[in-house]
Design a protein around this motif. Structure first.
Motif, PDB file in Angstrom:
ATOM      1  N   ARG A 120       8.951   4.741   5.871  1.00  0.00           N
ATOM      2  CA  ARG A 120       8.894   5.730   6.945  1.00  0.00           C
ATOM      3  C   ARG A 120      10.215   6.484   7.115  1.00  0.00           C
ATOM      4  NH1 ARG A 120       4.233   5.229   9.690  1.00  0.00           N
ATOM      5  NH2 ARG A 120       3.051   3.285   9.433  1.00  0.00           N
ATOM      6  N   PHE A 121      11.158   6.231   6.225  1.00  0.00           N
ATOM      7  CA  PHE A 121      12.459   6.881   6.314  1.00  0.00           C
ATOM      8  C   PHE A 121      12.664   7.892   5.184  1.00  0.00           C
ATOM      9  CE2 PHE A 121      12.711   2.532   7.941  1.00  0.00           C
ATOM     10  CZ  PHE A 121      13.021   2.782   9.270  1.00  0.00           C
ATOM     11  N   GLY A 122      11.575   8.256   4.510  1.00  0.00           N
ATOM     12  CA  GLY A 122      11.657   9.254   3.454  1.00  0.00           C
ATOM     13  C   GLY A 122      12.180   8.732   2.136  1.00  0.00           C
ATOM     14  N   GLN A 123      12.087   7.427   1.918  1.00  0.00           N
ATOM     15  CA  GLN A 123      12.546   6.848   0.664  1.00  0.00           C
ATOM     16  C   GLN A 123      11.365   6.279  -0.115  1.00  0.00           C
ATOM     17  OE1 GLN A 123      15.589   3.983   1.834  1.00  0.00           O
ATOM     18  NE2 GLN A 123      17.188   5.488   1.426  1.00  0.00           N
ATOM     19  N   VAL A 124      11.422   6.445  -1.430  1.00  0.00           N
ATOM     20  CA  VAL A 124      10.435   5.867  -2.335  1.00  0.00           C
ATOM     21  C   VAL A 124      11.162   4.915  -3.271  1.00  0.00           C
ATOM     22  CG1 VAL A 124       8.759   6.318  -4.169  1.00  0.00           C
ATOM     23  CG2 VAL A 124       8.936   7.894  -2.232  1.00  0.00           C
ATOM     24  N   THR A 125      10.689   3.688  -3.340  1.00  0.00           N
ATOM     25  CA  THR A 125      11.259   2.686  -4.236  1.00  0.00           C
ATOM     26  C   THR A 125      10.242   2.380  -5.319  1.00  0.00           C
ATOM     27  OG1 THR A 125      12.451   1.721  -2.355  1.00  0.00           O
ATOM     28  CG2 THR A 125      12.365   0.431  -4.392  1.00  0.00           C
ATOM     29  N   ARG A 126      10.687   2.500  -6.561  1.00  0.00           N
ATOM     30  CA  ARG A 126       9.779   2.291  -7.696  1.00  0.00           C
ATOM     31  C   ARG A 126      10.312   1.159  -8.563  1.00  0.00           C
ATOM     32  NH1 ARG A 126       9.855   7.365 -10.299  1.00  0.00           N
ATOM     33  NH2 ARG A 126       8.162   7.963  -8.888  1.00  0.00           N
ATOM     34  N   SER A 172       4.635  -0.872  10.648  1.00  0.00           N
ATOM     35  CA  SER A 172       5.096  -1.338   9.350  1.00  0.00           C
ATOM     36  C   SER A 172       6.128  -0.374   8.796  1.00  0.00           C
ATOM     37  CB  SER A 172       3.919  -1.448   8.373  1.00  0.00           C
ATOM     38  OG  SER A 172       4.386  -1.719   7.062  1.00  0.00           O
ATOM     39  N   GLN A 173       7.130  -0.904   8.106  1.00  0.00           N
ATOM     40  CA  GLN A 173       8.170  -0.035   7.563  1.00  0.00           C
ATOM     41  C   GLN A 173       7.678   0.785   6.384  1.00  0.00           C
ATOM     42  OE1 GLN A 173      11.317  -2.232   5.377  1.00  0.00           O
ATOM     43  NE2 GLN A 173      10.114  -4.070   5.794  1.00  0.00           N
ATOM     44  N   PHE A 174       6.510   0.416   5.821  1.00  0.00           N
ATOM     45  CA  PHE A 174       5.975   1.140   4.672  1.00  0.00           C
ATOM     46  C   PHE A 174       4.761   1.963   5.070  1.00  0.00           C
ATOM     47  CE2 PHE A 174       8.086  -2.567   2.813  1.00  0.00           C
ATOM     48  CZ  PHE A 174       8.955  -1.919   1.940  1.00  0.00           C
ATOM     49  N   GLU A 175       4.702   3.191   4.569  1.00  0.00           N
ATOM     50  CA  GLU A 175       3.535   4.034   4.791  1.00  0.00           C
ATOM     51  C   GLU A 175       2.452   3.736   3.775  1.00  0.00           C
ATOM     52  OE1 GLU A 175       4.906   8.075   4.806  1.00  0.00           O
ATOM     53  OE2 GLU A 175       5.378   7.985   6.948  1.00  0.00           O
ATOM     54  N   GLN A 176       2.855   3.474   2.537  1.00  0.00           N
ATOM     55  CA  GLN A 176       1.879   3.132   1.515  1.00  0.00           C
ATOM     56  C   GLN A 176       2.570   2.397   0.369  1.00  0.00           C
ATOM     57  OE1 GLN A 176       0.369   6.975   0.145  1.00  0.00           O
ATOM     58  NE2 GLN A 176       1.724   6.886  -1.622  1.00  0.00           N
ATOM     59  N   ILE A 177       1.762   1.666  -0.383  1.00  0.00           N
ATOM     60  CA  ILE A 177       2.238   0.914  -1.536  1.00  0.00           C
ATOM     61  C   ILE A 177       1.283   1.201  -2.687  1.00  0.00           C
ATOM     62  CG2 ILE A 177       2.722  -1.383  -2.470  1.00  0.00           C
ATOM     63  CD1 ILE A 177       2.798  -2.223   0.642  1.00  0.00           C
ATOM     64  N   GLY A 224      -4.292   1.019 -14.321  1.00  0.00           N
ATOM     65  CA  GLY A 224      -5.190   1.073 -13.179  1.00  0.00           C
ATOM     66  C   GLY A 224      -4.374   1.023 -11.895  1.00  0.00           C
ATOM     67  N   TRP A 225      -4.635   1.972 -10.971  1.00  0.00           N
ATOM     68  CA  TRP A 225      -3.804   2.117  -9.777  1.00  0.00           C
ATOM     69  C   TRP A 225      -4.595   1.820  -8.513  1.00  0.00           C
ATOM     70  CZ3 TRP A 225       1.393   3.777  -9.688  1.00  0.00           C
ATOM     71  CH2 TRP A 225       1.911   4.138 -10.936  1.00  0.00           C
ATOM     72  N   LEU A 226      -3.927   1.142  -7.578  1.00  0.00           N
ATOM     73  CA  LEU A 226      -4.455   0.918  -6.238  1.00  0.00           C
ATOM     74  C   LEU A 226      -3.439   1.401  -5.216  1.00  0.00           C
ATOM     75  CD1 LEU A 226      -5.909  -2.724  -6.325  1.00  0.00           C
ATOM     76  CD2 LEU A 226      -7.206  -0.600  -6.286  1.00  0.00           C
ATOM     77  N   LYS A 227      -3.941   1.969  -4.128  1.00  0.00           N
ATOM     78  CA  LYS A 227      -3.090   2.334  -2.998  1.00  0.00           C
ATOM     79  C   LYS A 227      -3.378   1.364  -1.856  1.00  0.00           C
ATOM     80  CE  LYS A 227      -2.637   6.653  -1.647  1.00  0.00           C
ATOM     81  NZ  LYS A 227      -2.967   7.965  -1.015  1.00  0.00           N
ATOM     82  N   LEU A 228      -2.342   0.752  -1.327  1.00  0.00           N
ATOM     83  CA  LEU A 228      -2.454  -0.163  -0.195  1.00  0.00           C
ATOM     84  C   LEU A 228      -1.735   0.459   1.001  1.00  0.00           C
ATOM     85  CD1 LEU A 228      -2.935  -1.993  -2.737  1.00  0.00           C
ATOM     86  CD2 LEU A 228      -1.955  -3.864  -1.419  1.00  0.00           C
TER      87      LEU A 228
END
Length: 205
Positions: A169-175, A147-152, A136-140
């Motif tokens: 906001r710097f084009g990086q995705v951390t998983r 904020s330094q994050f666009e979405q979580i 089950g997925w949620l977008k925050l």
């Protein structure tokens, strides 16, 4: 048998609302009564502009409120400690420590979500992403401007956190993928204390 269109629309609305409540409830169930947490993790850092991917793994410790420790293993071990007031990034191989105010650094981040008891709807716009890959997925989306994050993205398997993805906001995705979660285990307070050793360079951020 012909089913009226309005009935189908109401049924769709009901199923969608039930899904939202269900996934949101998974998050709330995960946080409810949570005092400590220990989990193994693997991490991917993806640069969306260059397609470069780096991998790491380690162990995550949490003690609510306000304290956590990320231990990164590998050729260049490092760890991050939040003691309630300060965040310390410790790089033992080069004997360097970076420090930053915890309150300023964590606002609107996933760390603040798990480390503190927050009003979720005050700090985030929360959107249901439905069920994918058995999770089950949620977008925050952080409400704080700048904020330094666009979405979580948070993914739950039952009431257990399975994955977290952060787009900055710097084009990086951390998983992060989490394994072997232990809920409310006893943890040594020493995990969340840090005193810079003699000879270390200390940087203020």
């Amino acid at each position: 048998m012909h089913i009226p269109r309005i009935f189908l629309l109401l049924l769709l609305l009901f199923v969608s609302s039930a899904s939202i409540a269900s996934v949101r409830q998974q998050l709330e169930n995960f946080l409810h009564g949570l005092t400590t947490l220990k989990a193994d993790f693997s991490q991917e850092l993806i640069d969306t502009e260059t397609d470069q991917v780096s991998h790491s793994q380690g162990v995550f410790y949490l003690s609510r409120p306000e304290r956590f420790r990320w231990v990164y293993k590998g050729e260049y071990p490092r760890y991050i400690i939040a003691d309630g007031k300060t965040i310390w990034l410790v790089e033992e191989d080069i004997q360097q420590v970076s420090q930053r105010s915890q309150k300023a650094a964590l606002k609107g981040t996933p760390a603040s979500l798990f480390a503190s008891a927050l009003d979720l709807d005050r700090d985030f716009d929360i959107k249901d992403m439905g069920q994918r890959m058995g999770l089950g997925w949620l977008k925050l989306i952080p409400k704080k401007e700048g904020s330094q994050f666009e979405q979580i993205l948070l993914a739950f398997e039952g009431d257990k956190l399975a994955r977290m993805e952060m787009a900055d906001r710097f084009g990086q995705v951390t998983r992060f993928d989490f394994f072997n979660l232990q809920r409310n285990p006893p943890l040594d307070d020493g995990l969340f204390r840090f005193v810079p050793p003699p000879g270390y360079d200390i940087l203020d951020q």
